[in-house]
Motif scaffolding. Structure first.
Motif, PDB file in Angstrom:
ATOM      1  N   ALA A   1      -9.496  -5.537  -6.512  1.00  0.00           N
ATOM      2  CA  ALA A   1     -10.691  -6.148  -5.916  1.00  0.00           C
ATOM      3  C   ALA A   1     -11.818  -5.124  -5.808  1.00  0.00           C
ATOM      4  O   ALA A   1     -12.982  -5.437  -6.077  1.00  0.00           O
ATOM      5  CB  ALA A   1     -10.361  -6.738  -4.546  1.00  0.00           C
ATOM      6  N   ALA A   2     -11.468  -3.897  -5.416  1.00  0.00           N
ATOM      7  CA  ALA A   2     -12.487  -2.853  -5.292  1.00  0.00           C
ATOM      8  C   ALA A   2     -13.090  -2.516  -6.655  1.00  0.00           C
ATOM      9  O   ALA A   2     -14.296  -2.293  -6.766  1.00  0.00           O
ATOM     10  CB  ALA A   2     -11.884  -1.604  -4.653  1.00  0.00           C
ATOM     11  N   LEU A   3     -12.272  -2.518  -7.687  1.00  0.00           N
ATOM     12  CA  LEU A   3     -12.753  -2.167  -9.030  1.00  0.00           C
ATOM     13  C   LEU A   3     -13.566  -3.282  -9.676  1.00  0.00           C
ATOM     14  O   LEU A   3     -14.524  -3.016 -10.396  1.00  0.00           O
ATOM     15  CB  LEU A   3     -11.577  -1.799  -9.938  1.00  0.00           C
ATOM     16  CG  LEU A   3     -10.860  -0.492  -9.611  1.00  0.00           C
ATOM     17  CD1 LEU A   3      -9.582  -0.365 -10.431  1.00  0.00           C
ATOM     18  CD2 LEU A   3     -11.778   0.693  -9.841  1.00  0.00           C
ATOM     19  N   THR A   4     -13.176  -4.524  -9.445  1.00  0.00           N
ATOM     20  CA  THR A   4     -13.808  -5.652 -10.133  1.00  0.00           C
ATOM     21  C   THR A   4     -14.893  -6.335  -9.313  1.00  0.00           C
ATOM     22  O   THR A   4     -15.734  -7.039  -9.867  1.00  0.00           O
ATOM     23  CB  THR A   4     -12.765  -6.723 -10.500  1.00  0.00           C
ATOM     24  OG1 THR A   4     -12.187  -7.232  -9.294  1.00  0.00           O
ATOM     25  CG2 THR A   4     -11.684  -6.166 -11.414  1.00  0.00           C
ATOM     26  N   GLY A   5     -14.843  -6.177  -7.989  1.00  0.00           N
ATOM     27  CA  GLY A   5     -15.785  -6.885  -7.124  1.00  0.00           C
ATOM     28  C   GLY A   5     -15.397  -8.332  -6.879  1.00  0.00           C
ATOM     29  O   GLY A   5     -16.147  -9.084  -6.260  1.00  0.00           O
ATOM     30  N   LEU A   6     -14.221  -8.750  -7.343  1.00  0.00           N
ATOM     31  CA  LEU A   6     -13.751 -10.118  -7.109  1.00  0.00           C
ATOM     32  C   LEU A   6     -13.305 -10.258  -5.653  1.00  0.00           C
ATOM     33  O   LEU A   6     -12.745  -9.318  -5.079  1.00  0.00           O
ATOM     34  CB  LEU A   6     -12.578 -10.452  -8.033  1.00  0.00           C
ATOM     35  CG  LEU A   6     -12.878 -10.481  -9.526  1.00  0.00           C
ATOM     36  CD1 LEU A   6     -11.584 -10.636 -10.328  1.00  0.00           C
ATOM     37  CD2 LEU A   6     -13.842 -11.595  -9.862  1.00  0.00           C
ATOM     38  N   PRO A   7     -13.543 -11.429  -5.035  1.00  0.00           N
ATOM     39  CA  PRO A   7     -13.097 -11.618  -3.653  1.00  0.00           C
ATOM     40  C   PRO A   7     -11.573 -11.688  -3.582  1.00  0.00           C
ATOM     41  O   PRO A   7     -10.933 -12.294  -4.437  1.00  0.00           O
ATOM     42  CB  PRO A   7     -13.738 -12.940  -3.236  1.00  0.00           C
ATOM     43  CG  PRO A   7     -14.022 -13.648  -4.513  1.00  0.00           C
ATOM     44  CD  PRO A   7     -14.247 -12.599  -5.560  1.00  0.00           C
ATOM     45  N   LEU A   8     -11.020 -11.069  -2.559  1.00  0.00           N
ATOM     46  CA  LEU A   8      -9.576 -11.000  -2.378  1.00  0.00           C
ATOM     47  C   LEU A   8      -9.141 -11.925  -1.251  1.00  0.00           C
ATOM     48  O   LEU A   8      -9.714 -11.894  -0.157  1.00  0.00           O
ATOM     49  CB  LEU A   8      -9.159  -9.558  -2.051  1.00  0.00           C
ATOM     50  CG  LEU A   8      -7.695  -9.322  -1.700  1.00  0.00           C
ATOM     51  CD1 LEU A   8      -6.770  -9.711  -2.845  1.00  0.00           C
ATOM     52  CD2 LEU A   8      -7.486  -7.864  -1.308  1.00  0.00           C
ATOM     53  N   TYR A   9      -8.136 -12.739  -1.511  1.00  0.00           N
ATOM     54  CA  TYR A   9      -7.546 -13.633  -0.513  1.00  0.00           C
ATOM     55  C   TYR A   9      -6.066 -13.289  -0.412  1.00  0.00           C
ATOM     56  O   TYR A   9      -5.383 -13.166  -1.430  1.00  0.00           O
ATOM     57  CB  TYR A   9      -7.710 -15.099  -0.917  1.00  0.00           C
ATOM     58  CG  TYR A   9      -9.150 -15.495  -1.077  1.00  0.00           C
ATOM     59  CD1 TYR A   9      -9.890 -15.939   0.013  1.00  0.00           C
ATOM     60  CD2 TYR A   9      -9.789 -15.394  -2.308  1.00  0.00           C
ATOM     61  CE1 TYR A   9     -11.224 -16.283  -0.124  1.00  0.00           C
ATOM     62  CE2 TYR A   9     -11.128 -15.741  -2.452  1.00  0.00           C
ATOM     63  CZ  TYR A   9     -11.830 -16.183  -1.362  1.00  0.00           C
ATOM     64  OH  TYR A   9     -13.154 -16.511  -1.496  1.00  0.00           O
ATOM     65  N   VAL A  10      -5.563 -13.137   0.810  1.00  0.00           N
ATOM     66  CA  VAL A  10      -4.172 -12.766   1.049  1.00  0.00           C
ATOM     67  C   VAL A  10      -3.462 -13.986   1.632  1.00  0.00           C
ATOM     68  O   VAL A  10      -3.855 -14.486   2.689  1.00  0.00           O
ATOM     69  CB  VAL A  10      -4.080 -11.553   1.998  1.00  0.00           C
ATOM     70  CG1 VAL A  10      -2.635 -11.159   2.238  1.00  0.00           C
ATOM     71  CG2 VAL A  10      -4.879 -10.382   1.426  1.00  0.00           C
ATOM     72  N   VAL A  11      -2.426 -14.455   0.944  1.00  0.00           N
ATOM     73  CA  VAL A  11      -1.721 -15.669   1.354  1.00  0.00           C
ATOM     74  C   VAL A  11      -1.208 -15.551   2.787  1.00  0.00           C
ATOM     75  O   VAL A  11      -1.355 -16.490   3.573  1.00  0.00           O
ATOM     76  CB  VAL A  11      -0.582 -16.012   0.371  1.00  0.00           C
ATOM     77  CG1 VAL A  11       0.269 -17.167   0.897  1.00  0.00           C
ATOM     78  CG2 VAL A  11      -1.155 -16.368  -0.999  1.00  0.00           C
ATOM     79  N   ASP A  12      -0.644 -14.407   3.161  1.00  0.00           N
ATOM     80  CA  ASP A  12      -0.125 -14.246   4.524  1.00  0.00           C
ATOM     81  C   ASP A  12      -1.226 -14.400   5.564  1.00  0.00           C
ATOM     82  O   ASP A  12      -1.015 -14.978   6.624  1.00  0.00           O
ATOM     83  CB  ASP A  12       0.559 -12.895   4.694  1.00  0.00           C
ATOM     84  CG  ASP A  12       1.888 -12.815   3.973  1.00  0.00           C
ATOM     85  OD1 ASP A  12       2.427 -13.873   3.608  1.00  0.00           O
ATOM     86  OD2 ASP A  12       2.383 -11.689   3.777  1.00  0.00           O
ATOM     87  N   MET A  13      -2.429 -13.884   5.268  1.00  0.00           N
ATOM     88  CA  MET A  13      -3.539 -14.019   6.219  1.00  0.00           C
ATOM     89  C   MET A  13      -4.056 -15.453   6.261  1.00  0.00           C
ATOM     90  O   MET A  13      -4.645 -15.874   7.249  1.00  0.00           O
ATOM     91  CB  MET A  13      -4.663 -13.061   5.862  1.00  0.00           C
ATOM     92  CG  MET A  13      -4.308 -11.607   6.124  1.00  0.00           C
ATOM     93  SD  MET A  13      -5.649 -10.479   5.745  1.00  0.00           S
ATOM     94  CE  MET A  13      -6.790 -10.885   7.050  1.00  0.00           C
ATOM     95  N   MET A  14      -3.841 -16.194   5.187  1.00  0.00           N
ATOM     96  CA  MET A  14      -4.246 -17.597   5.162  1.00  0.00           C
ATOM     97  C   MET A  14      -3.260 -18.466   5.939  1.00  0.00           C
ATOM     98  O   MET A  14      -3.648 -19.469   6.524  1.00  0.00           O
ATOM     99  CB  MET A  14      -4.350 -18.092   3.715  1.00  0.00           C
ATOM    100  CG  MET A  14      -5.457 -17.423   2.926  1.00  0.00           C
ATOM    101  SD  MET A  14      -5.361 -17.751   1.150  1.00  0.00           S
ATOM    102  CE  MET A  14      -5.376 -19.536   1.103  1.00  0.00           C
TER     103      MET A  14
END
Length: 156
Positions: free
Chosen positions: A22-35
């Motif tokens: 995510a840091a390298l690509t700038g894509l948003p990161l979603y974490v299933v456990d946090m969801m």
């Protein structure tokens, strides 16, 4: 590479790899456990989680870290253009999980409370359209583990 899912056994470095990507690509990161869980550990109602997951899949760009259950995992696999399966020897998973547990026994409770408070503040700031915002893009050292990167039909 605009829609990426990272999955595999526990203790394989999936989260570190997803954060670095995510840091390298700038894509948003979603974490299933946090969801699936609210701060403090309360479970999110299943229908609310499924709606948030479907909303993320409709977006143009994302990285999703984690598995969840078989039904939503297959939806995610079908929507993704890149699948990253972290597949290490079980001994390594066992070693990294054990290390995580031992470090947790000696963690500074005040530091953990500050970290959790910062995450809750971030969630509050980002709780716009979705009730479950992306995890923060944090700088993570380069991953030191293997795994395989599959891009629809070819392995790199």
């Amino acid at each position: 590479m605009k829609k990426v899912t990272v999955f595999g056994n526990a203790g394989g470095g999936k989260s570190a790899l997803a954060q670095r990507l995510a840091a390298l690509t700038g894509l948003p990161l979603y974490v299933v456990d946090m969801m699936q869980f609210r701060p403090g550990g309360a479970k999110v109602p299943h229908d609310e989680f499924l709606q948030a997951h479907a909303d993320i899949l409709r977006r143009d760009e994302w990285i999703i870290d984690g598995f969840g259950n078989m039904a939503i995992a297959w939806e995610r696999f079908a929507a993704a253009d890149t699948l990253i399966y972290v597949d290490l020897p079980l001994f390594i998973h066992f070693r990294w999980i054990t290390k995580r547990l031992i470090k947790g026994l000696f963690a500074d409770p005040a530091r953990l409370a500050r970290k959790q408070s910062a995450m809750e503040q971030l969630r509050a700031k980002l709780s716009g359209a979705l009730a479950l915002p992306p995890a923060p893009h944090t700088r993570v050292p380069a991953a030191r583990h293997g795994g395989s990167l599959h891009r629809r039909g070819r392995t790199t």
